[in-house]
Write a protein that holds these residues in place. Structure first.
Motif, PDB file in Angstrom:
ATOM      1  N   LYS A   1       0.767 -42.408  39.451  1.00 42.68           N
ATOM      2  CA  LYS A   1       1.078 -41.045  39.017  1.00 42.68           C
ATOM      3  C   LYS A   1       2.553 -40.716  39.284  1.00 42.68           C
ATOM      4  O   LYS A   1       3.229 -40.125  38.452  1.00 42.68           O
ATOM      5  CB  LYS A   1       0.155 -40.039  39.715  1.00 42.68           C
ATOM      6  N   LEU A   2       3.057 -41.117  40.462  1.00 43.48           N
ATOM      7  CA  LEU A   2       4.470 -40.857  40.764  1.00 43.48           C
ATOM      8  C   LEU A   2       5.383 -41.643  39.834  1.00 43.48           C
ATOM      9  O   LEU A   2       6.406 -41.132  39.373  1.00 43.48           O
ATOM     10  CB  LEU A   2       4.773 -41.205  42.226  1.00 43.48           C
ATOM     11  N   ALA A   3       5.030 -42.894  39.544  1.00 44.86           N
ATOM     12  CA  ALA A   3       5.833 -43.712  38.636  1.00 44.86           C
ATOM     13  C   ALA A   3       5.840 -43.114  37.240  1.00 44.86           C
ATOM     14  O   ALA A   3       6.884 -43.066  36.575  1.00 44.86           O
ATOM     15  CB  ALA A   3       5.308 -45.144  38.600  1.00 44.86           C
ATOM     16  N   ALA A   4       4.686 -42.646  36.785  1.00 45.34           N
ATOM     17  CA  ALA A   4       4.607 -42.044  35.462  1.00 45.34           C
ATOM     18  C   ALA A   4       5.458 -40.777  35.406  1.00 45.34           C
ATOM     19  O   ALA A   4       6.165 -40.533  34.422  1.00 45.34           O
ATOM     20  CB  ALA A   4       3.155 -41.736  35.109  1.00 45.34           C
ATOM     21  N   GLU A   5       5.417 -39.973  36.463  1.00 39.17           N
ATOM     22  CA  GLU A   5       6.206 -38.745  36.484  1.00 39.17           C
ATOM     23  C   GLU A   5       7.706 -39.059  36.507  1.00 39.17           C
ATOM     24  O   GLU A   5       8.493 -38.431  35.817  1.00 39.17           O
ATOM     25  CB  GLU A   5       5.822 -37.896  37.686  1.00 39.17           C
ATOM     26  N   LEU A   6       8.094 -40.081  37.288  1.00 41.12           N
ATOM     27  CA  LEU A   6       9.494 -40.482  37.332  1.00 41.12           C
ATOM     28  C   LEU A   6       9.946 -41.005  35.976  1.00 41.12           C
ATOM     29  O   LEU A   6      11.026 -40.664  35.496  1.00 41.12           O
ATOM     30  CB  LEU A   6       9.701 -41.547  38.417  1.00 41.12           C
ATOM     31  N   GLU A   7       9.118 -41.823  35.354  1.00 44.69           N
ATOM     32  CA  GLU A   7       9.460 -42.359  34.042  1.00 44.69           C
ATOM     33  C   GLU A   7       9.582 -41.236  33.016  1.00 44.69           C
ATOM     34  O   GLU A   7      10.496 -41.227  32.197  1.00 44.69           O
ATOM     35  CB  GLU A   7       8.396 -43.371  33.608  1.00 44.69           C
ATOM     36  N   GLU A   8       8.683 -40.251  33.092  1.00 44.52           N
ATOM     37  CA  GLU A   8       8.739 -39.110  32.170  1.00 44.52           C
ATOM     38  C   GLU A   8      10.026 -38.315  32.390  1.00 44.52           C
ATOM     39  O   GLU A   8      10.689 -37.904  31.442  1.00 44.52           O
ATOM     40  CB  GLU A   8       7.528 -38.209  32.389  1.00 44.52           C
ATOM     41  N   THR A   9      10.415 -38.135  33.648  1.00 42.53           N
ATOM     42  CA  THR A   9      11.639 -37.408  33.966  1.00 42.53           C
ATOM     43  C   THR A   9      12.855 -38.134  33.412  1.00 42.53           C
ATOM     44  O   THR A   9      13.730 -37.538  32.793  1.00 42.53           O
ATOM     45  CB  THR A   9      11.778 -37.242  35.494  1.00 42.53           C
ATOM     46  N   ILE A  10      12.905 -39.449  33.623  1.00 43.26           N
ATOM     47  CA  ILE A  10      14.041 -40.245  33.129  1.00 43.26           C
ATOM     48  C   ILE A  10      14.079 -40.210  31.610  1.00 43.26           C
ATOM     49  O   ILE A  10      15.143 -40.039  31.007  1.00 43.26           O
ATOM     50  CB  ILE A  10      13.963 -41.689  33.668  1.00 43.26           C
ATOM     51  N   THR A  11      12.927 -40.353  30.973  1.00 47.99           N
ATOM     52  CA  THR A  11      12.877 -40.343  29.511  1.00 47.99           C
ATOM     53  C   THR A  11      13.320 -38.992  28.969  1.00 47.99           C
ATOM     54  O   THR A  11      14.103 -38.923  28.022  1.00 47.99           O
ATOM     55  CB  THR A  11      11.449 -40.662  29.028  1.00 47.99           C
ATOM     56  N   SER A  12      12.872 -37.908  29.574  1.00 49.09           N
ATOM     57  CA  SER A  12      13.266 -36.584  29.094  1.00 49.09           C
ATOM     58  C   SER A  12      14.756 -36.357  29.327  1.00 49.09           C
ATOM     59  O   SER A  12      15.431 -35.741  28.513  1.00 49.09           O
ATOM     60  CB  SER A  12      12.439 -35.491  29.761  1.00 49.09           C
ATOM     61  N   HIS A  13      15.278 -36.881  30.447  1.00 46.83           N
ATOM     62  CA  HIS A  13      16.710 -36.740  30.712  1.00 46.83           C
ATOM     63  C   HIS A  13      17.526 -37.518  29.689  1.00 46.83           C
ATOM     64  O   HIS A  13      18.527 -37.018  29.192  1.00 46.83           O
ATOM     65  CB  HIS A  13      17.034 -37.220  32.130  1.00 46.83           C
ATOM     66  N   LYS A  14      17.093 -38.725  29.374  1.00 42.07           N
ATOM     67  CA  LYS A  14      17.807 -39.524  28.373  1.00 42.07           C
ATOM     68  C   LYS A  14      17.798 -38.814  27.028  1.00 42.07           C
ATOM     69  O   LYS A  14      18.812 -38.791  26.332  1.00 42.07           O
ATOM     70  CB  LYS A  14      17.178 -40.907  28.227  1.00 42.07           C
ATOM     71  N   ALA A  15      16.695 -38.254  26.653  1.00 38.39           N
ATOM     72  CA  ALA A  15      16.592 -37.585  25.364  1.00 38.39           C
ATOM     73  C   ALA A  15      17.459 -36.329  25.334  1.00 38.39           C
ATOM     74  O   ALA A  15      18.052 -36.005  24.311  1.00 38.39           O
ATOM     75  CB  ALA A  15      15.141 -37.228  25.078  1.00 38.39           C
ATOM     76  N   SER A  16      17.563 -35.618  26.459  1.00 38.80           N
ATOM     77  CA  SER A  16      18.306 -34.362  26.458  1.00 38.80           C
ATOM     78  C   SER A  16      19.813 -34.567  26.585  1.00 38.80           C
ATOM     79  O   SER A  16      20.579 -33.742  26.124  1.00 38.80           O
ATOM     80  CB  SER A  16      17.819 -33.456  27.592  1.00 38.80           C
ATOM     81  N   THR A  17      20.261 -35.650  27.208  1.00 37.00           N
ATOM     82  CA  THR A  17      21.692 -35.817  27.443  1.00 37.00           C
ATOM     83  C   THR A  17      22.375 -36.735  26.452  1.00 37.00           C
ATOM     84  O   THR A  17      23.585 -36.753  26.406  1.00 37.00           O
ATOM     85  CB  THR A  17      21.957 -36.394  28.852  1.00 37.00           C
ATOM     86  N   ALA A  18      21.641 -37.483  25.691  1.00 39.64           N
ATOM     87  CA  ALA A  18      22.299 -38.555  24.951  1.00 39.64           C
ATOM     88  C   ALA A  18      22.382 -38.267  23.467  1.00 39.64           C
ATOM     89  O   ALA A  18      21.403 -38.020  22.821  1.00 39.64           O
ATOM     90  CB  ALA A  18      21.554 -39.856  25.186  1.00 39.64           C
ATOM     91  N   THR A  19      23.617 -38.323  22.988  1.00 42.36           N
ATOM     92  CA  THR A  19      23.792 -38.502  21.563  1.00 42.36           C
ATOM     93  C   THR A  19      23.785 -40.007  21.352  1.00 42.36           C
ATOM     94  O   THR A  19      23.342 -40.501  20.355  1.00 42.36           O
ATOM     95  CB  THR A  19      25.132 -37.909  21.083  1.00 42.36           C
ATOM     96  N   LYS A  20      24.272 -40.713  22.354  1.00 40.55           N
ATOM     97  CA  LYS A  20      24.122 -42.163  22.378  1.00 40.55           C
ATOM     98  C   LYS A  20      23.436 -42.480  23.701  1.00 40.55           C
ATOM     99  O   LYS A  20      23.799 -41.945  24.738  1.00 40.55           O
ATOM    100  CB  LYS A  20      25.492 -42.840  22.239  1.00 40.55           C
ATOM    101  N   PRO A  21      22.428 -43.330  23.711  1.00 39.41           N
ATOM    102  CA  PRO A  21      21.655 -43.556  24.933  1.00 39.41           C
ATOM    103  C   PRO A  21      22.507 -44.207  26.011  1.00 39.41           C
ATOM    104  O   PRO A  21      23.239 -45.136  25.749  1.00 39.41           O
ATOM    105  CB  PRO A  21      20.525 -44.494  24.489  1.00 39.41           C
ATOM    106  N   LYS A  22      22.354 -43.700  27.237  1.00 38.21           N
ATOM    107  CA  LYS A  22      23.085 -44.266  28.381  1.00 38.21           C
ATOM    108  C   LYS A  22      22.189 -45.274  29.073  1.00 38.21           C
ATOM    109  O   LYS A  22      20.992 -45.084  29.182  1.00 38.21           O
ATOM    110  CB  LYS A  22      23.469 -43.172  29.369  1.00 38.21           C
ATOM    111  N   ASP A  23      22.806 -46.335  29.554  1.00 41.52           N
ATOM    112  CA  ASP A  23      22.059 -47.337  30.304  1.00 41.52           C
ATOM    113  C   ASP A  23      21.896 -46.852  31.735  1.00 41.52           C
ATOM    114  O   ASP A  23      22.760 -46.179  32.280  1.00 41.52           O
ATOM    115  CB  ASP A  23      22.814 -48.676  30.317  1.00 41.52           C
ATOM    116  N   LEU A  24      20.753 -47.209  32.325  1.00 42.16           N
ATOM    117  CA  LEU A  24      20.538 -46.888  33.732  1.00 42.16           C
ATOM    118  C   LEU A  24      21.324 -47.865  34.581  1.00 42.16           C
ATOM    119  O   LEU A  24      21.619 -48.980  34.168  1.00 42.16           O
ATOM    120  CB  LEU A  24      19.050 -46.993  34.077  1.00 42.16           C
ATOM    121  N   SER A  25      21.644 -47.449  35.767  1.00 42.40           N
ATOM    122  CA  SER A  25      22.310 -48.363  36.680  1.00 42.40           C
ATOM    123  C   SER A  25      21.321 -49.460  37.069  1.00 42.40           C
ATOM    124  O   SER A  25      20.108 -49.275  36.972  1.00 42.40           O
ATOM    125  CB  SER A  25      22.779 -47.611  37.929  1.00 42.40           C
ATOM    126  N   PRO A  26      21.822 -50.603  37.501  1.00 43.76           N
ATOM    127  CA  PRO A  26      20.920 -51.680  37.900  1.00 43.76           C
ATOM    128  C   PRO A  26      19.947 -51.258  38.998  1.00 43.76           C
ATOM    129  O   PRO A  26      18.788 -51.666  38.999  1.00 43.76           O
ATOM    130  CB  PRO A  26      21.870 -52.778  38.396  1.00 43.76           C
TER     131      PRO A  26
END
Length: 177
Positions: A139-164
């Motif tokens: 559940k925590l992993a799913a919530e974190l993944e959802e947060t990251i996905t929503s952040h990528k969608a809201s901030t990117a005109t071009k998708p940013k790569d995550l840090s290693p």
């Protein structure tokens, strides 16, 4: 006419003395000219060496300018990447604070009720402990993944790569499912 012969002899002696002085002066002058010619050759060698050294210094200076320019460009690029990562991390920290506050509020309310209400939604009291930890992690992993996905969608005109490090964390959380 005897006087004339003496006079001629006197003039010849004077001319001979002057010729000897001229020859002596010519020898001294020739030695000085030889020294000047030797110095000229040494000076030409010194000038050639100076010209070569100057050319090498100019080439090294040009190489240094190119290297400094490339280094500056690389640093600017890395600074832009770091700014992007900083904004991503700032957003994630803000989201984590919101989630932590919400969890803290829910936990406080749940403690007032009963211990059974402390379990996450969908987890039953009779589940073995191993499954309970796995479900909570999922559940925590799913919530974190959802947060990251929503952040990528809201901030990117071009998708940013995550840090290693963020990618490793996400993989580890997904691997625990």
């Amino acid at each position: 006419m005897p006087d004339l012969t003496n006079l001629e002899l006197g003039f010849n002696i004077i001319v001979a003395i002057l010729l000897i002085a001229t020859i002596g002066y010519a020898v001294v002058l020739n030695k000085k000219l030889d020294a000047l010619r030797d110095a000229k050759a040494e000076m030409e060698i010194l000038i050639r060496s100076f010209a070569e050294t100057t050319a090498k210094a100019e080439k090294s200076l040009a190489d240094l300018k190119v290297h400094a320019s490339q280094t500056g460009t690389g640093l600017q690029e890395q600074s832009r990447k770091a700014d992007g990562i900083l904004s991503d991390l700032s957003y994630l920290v803000d989201r984590a604070e919101v989630v932590a506050d919400r969890l803290e509020g829910n936990l406080g309310a749940a403690r007032k009720q009963s211990p059974e209400s402390l379990l996450p939604k969908g987890v039953k009291k009779n589940d073995p402990g191993e499954n309970l930890g796995r479900e909570v992690t999922d559940k925590l992993a799913a919530e974190l993944e959802e947060t990251i996905t929503s952040h990528k969608a809201s901030t990117a005109t071009k998708p940013k790569d995550l840090s290693p490090a963020a990618e490793d964390l996400l993989k580890a959380l997904k691997g625990m499912r």
